[in-house]
Design a protein around this motif. Structure first.
Motif, PDB file in Angstrom:
ATOM      1  N   SER A  33       0.755  -1.164   0.217  1.00 14.84           N
ATOM      2  CA  SER A  33      -0.075  -0.130  -0.020  1.00 14.84           C
ATOM      3  C   SER A  33       0.970   1.204   0.080  1.00 14.84           C
ATOM      4  CB  SER A  33      -1.087   0.028   1.058  1.00 14.84           C
ATOM      5  OG  SER A  33      -0.246  -0.023   2.465  1.00 14.84           O
ATOM      6  N   ASN A  37       0.706   4.049  -2.971  1.00 16.56           N
ATOM      7  CA  ASN A  37       0.080   5.232  -2.420  1.00 16.56           C
ATOM      8  C   ASN A  37       1.336   6.414  -2.888  1.00 16.56           C
ATOM      9  OD1 ASN A  37      -1.916   4.307  -1.588  1.00 16.56           O
ATOM     10  ND2 ASN A  37      -1.250   4.109   0.602  1.00 16.56           N
ATOM     11  N   ARG A 111      -6.805  11.379   1.594  1.00 19.34           N
ATOM     12  CA  ARG A 111      -7.912  10.456   0.536  1.00 19.34           C
ATOM     13  C   ARG A 111      -9.173  10.482   1.122  1.00 19.34           C
ATOM     14  NH1 ARG A 111      -2.760   8.899   0.865  1.00 19.34           N
ATOM     15  NH2 ARG A 111      -1.911   7.767  -0.989  1.00 19.34           N
ATOM     16  N   LEU A 120      -7.818  10.429  -4.250  1.00 22.53           N
ATOM     17  CA  LEU A 120      -6.544  11.001  -3.670  1.00 22.53           C
ATOM     18  C   LEU A 120      -6.548  12.492  -3.935  1.00 22.53           C
ATOM     19  CD1 LEU A 120      -3.784  10.860  -2.502  1.00 22.53           C
ATOM     20  CD2 LEU A 120      -2.686  10.568  -4.900  1.00 22.53           C
ATOM     21  N   GLU A 146      -7.198   0.882  -4.997  1.00 18.53           N
ATOM     22  CA  GLU A 146      -7.669   0.367  -3.583  1.00 18.53           C
ATOM     23  C   GLU A 146      -8.306  -1.020  -3.542  1.00 18.53           C
ATOM     24  OE1 GLU A 146      -7.636   1.864  -0.601  1.00 18.53           O
ATOM     25  OE2 GLU A 146      -6.269   3.308  -1.351  1.00 18.53           O
TER      26      GLU A 146
END
Length: 407
Positions: A33, A37, A111, A120, A146
């Motif tokens: 993640s 991200n 987010r 985002l 996601e």
């Protein structure tokens, strides 16, 4: 016994593996993640660096006013002046601008969820030569990423549970295989103890008879009689040892016979204490705090043996002081407490006092076979109770026995 050990080993192995796998999933989830991200933020920052001058023009371009809808864009943005008024923007979701809250500070990353979408948002200031002209809120749809992260996480969790069950089954099987030689050795030892105890009874009976015949001889000297008395004392000790070994052998096989009946535990405890008080030393005070009218469904002889073992142990190791015996009820449990002010038990020996043939340090060497407390624990276990011991060396010991009222 072996089934319980096998289940306990399997449970500990499975829980340890499950914890390690979940730790691995947590670390993997964080790394994946974080990497995804960071790439998303870098993409938005790169777009801002590339279009920064265009955003400055949008602030003062009269033709660029309001918000344009363009669903084919990857990155959307909204340009605000110094006062925070919207000047221009391009969005991929209609009416999204009304849902975006203006954040404080020069720059920020956050987010948000909008409907079923994951977004985002990155706020960047428009500064040239140290002068603030406004700011831009840029964003992108990260719903796909996601969902990928969530799918990976649930897949890993599912695989973890599957492999944990698989390893639990394999662990249970291999634990059983590993315990086969231990079980065989234990059963052989158990059978040997039981058979040896039975076989020793016959020669011991003959030995007793021979001692009786020799004692009837009138020609024996005083020394000979003394030797015979010593031999009889040793034979009685041997007989006690054999009986104790037979008792423990039956207990191990779950063949300990119990004649259950409602017993007045208060009277049983008082009578046993009176018997011990008749032969106690004058330097020892026996104090009883026994609640009247307490009944227990139990084997009376076995419970009497239990109390006798604990009292004998207390008197054996108390030279001067007091012994307190109490019986009361608490939270649907019967509690027998026997406390002394004797020499106590060291913290090193305390965890092992219920082990068979375990003998504590030399300060507690007072004879015996080292089986008394093991037999006491077997009796308590057979009645579904619990026994515990606490001690301070040099100050005394306390034994507490718990029984449930239902027993």
């Amino acid at each position: 016994m072996f089934k319980q050990v096998k289940k306990r080993l399997t449970f500990l192995y499975t829980i340890s593996l499950l914890c390690l796998l979940f730790l691995f999933i947590g670390i993997l989830y964080f790394l994946i993640s974080h990497e995804i991200n960071q790439k998303q933020v870098d993409e938005v920052n790169g777009y801002f660096s590339k279009e920064k001058m265009d955003f400055m023009e949008d602030l003062y371009e009269k033709k660029h006013r309001g918000v344009e809808y363009d669903p084919n864009r990857t990155i959307f943005y909204y340009v605000y002046n110094q006062e925070g008024n919207l000047r221009y923007g391009k969005e991929v979701f209609q009416n999204l601008v009304g849902q975006i809250k203006k954040t404080e500070g020069n720059s920020s990353i956050k987010r948000m969820e909008w409907g079923k979408k994951h977004l985002l948002l990155v706020k960047k200031t428009l500064v040239i030569n140290g002068v603030l002209y406004g700011f831009v809120v840029l964003g992108m749809d990260i719903t796909g990423e996601e969902h990928v992260i969530q799918n990976i996480t649930w897949t890993l969790v599912g695989m973890t549970l599957f492999f944990s069950l698989l390893f639990a089954y394999l662990g249970y099987y291999f634990a059983g295989q590993a315990m086969i030689p231990i079980k065989r050795a234990f059963l052989k030892q158990e059978k040997f103890v039981s058979d040896a105890s039975h076989e020793l009874r016959t020669p011991l009976s003959i030995f007793y008879g021979s001692l009786d015949l020799m004692q009837r001889e009138e020609k024996l000297s005083a020394y000979g009689l003394e030797v015979l008395a010593d031999a009889r004392a040793e034979a009685e000790l041997m007989n006690q040892l054999i009986n104790n070994l037979l008792f423990l052998a039956r207990s191990d096989k779950k063949e300990l016979p119990l004649r259950l009946e409602n017993v007045n535990l208060s009277e049983l405890l008082e009578n046993t204490c009176k018997r011990f008080s008749r032969r106690k030393a004058e330097s020892i005070a026996l104090i009883t705090n026994i609640q009247k009218g307490i009944y227990l469904r139990c084997d009376e002889l076995k419970i009497q043996q239990l109390i006798s073992i604990l009292l004998d142990n207390a008197f054996r190791y108390t030279v001067d002081g007091k012994i307190i015996v109490s019986l009361d009820t608490r939270n649907e449990r019967l509690i027998i407490t026997i406390e002394d002010t004797g020499c106590g038990i060291s913290s090193t020996d305390l965890p092992h006092i219920f082990d068979r043939f375990y003998r504590a340090d030399l300060s507690r060497e007072k004879g015996g076979t080292g089986l008394g407390l093991s037999i006491a624990k077997s009796i308590v276990d057979a009645h579904g109770g619990k026994i515990s011991a606490s001690s301070i060396e040099g100050e005394g010991s306390k034994f507490i026995v718990f029984f449930s009222r239902e027993k």
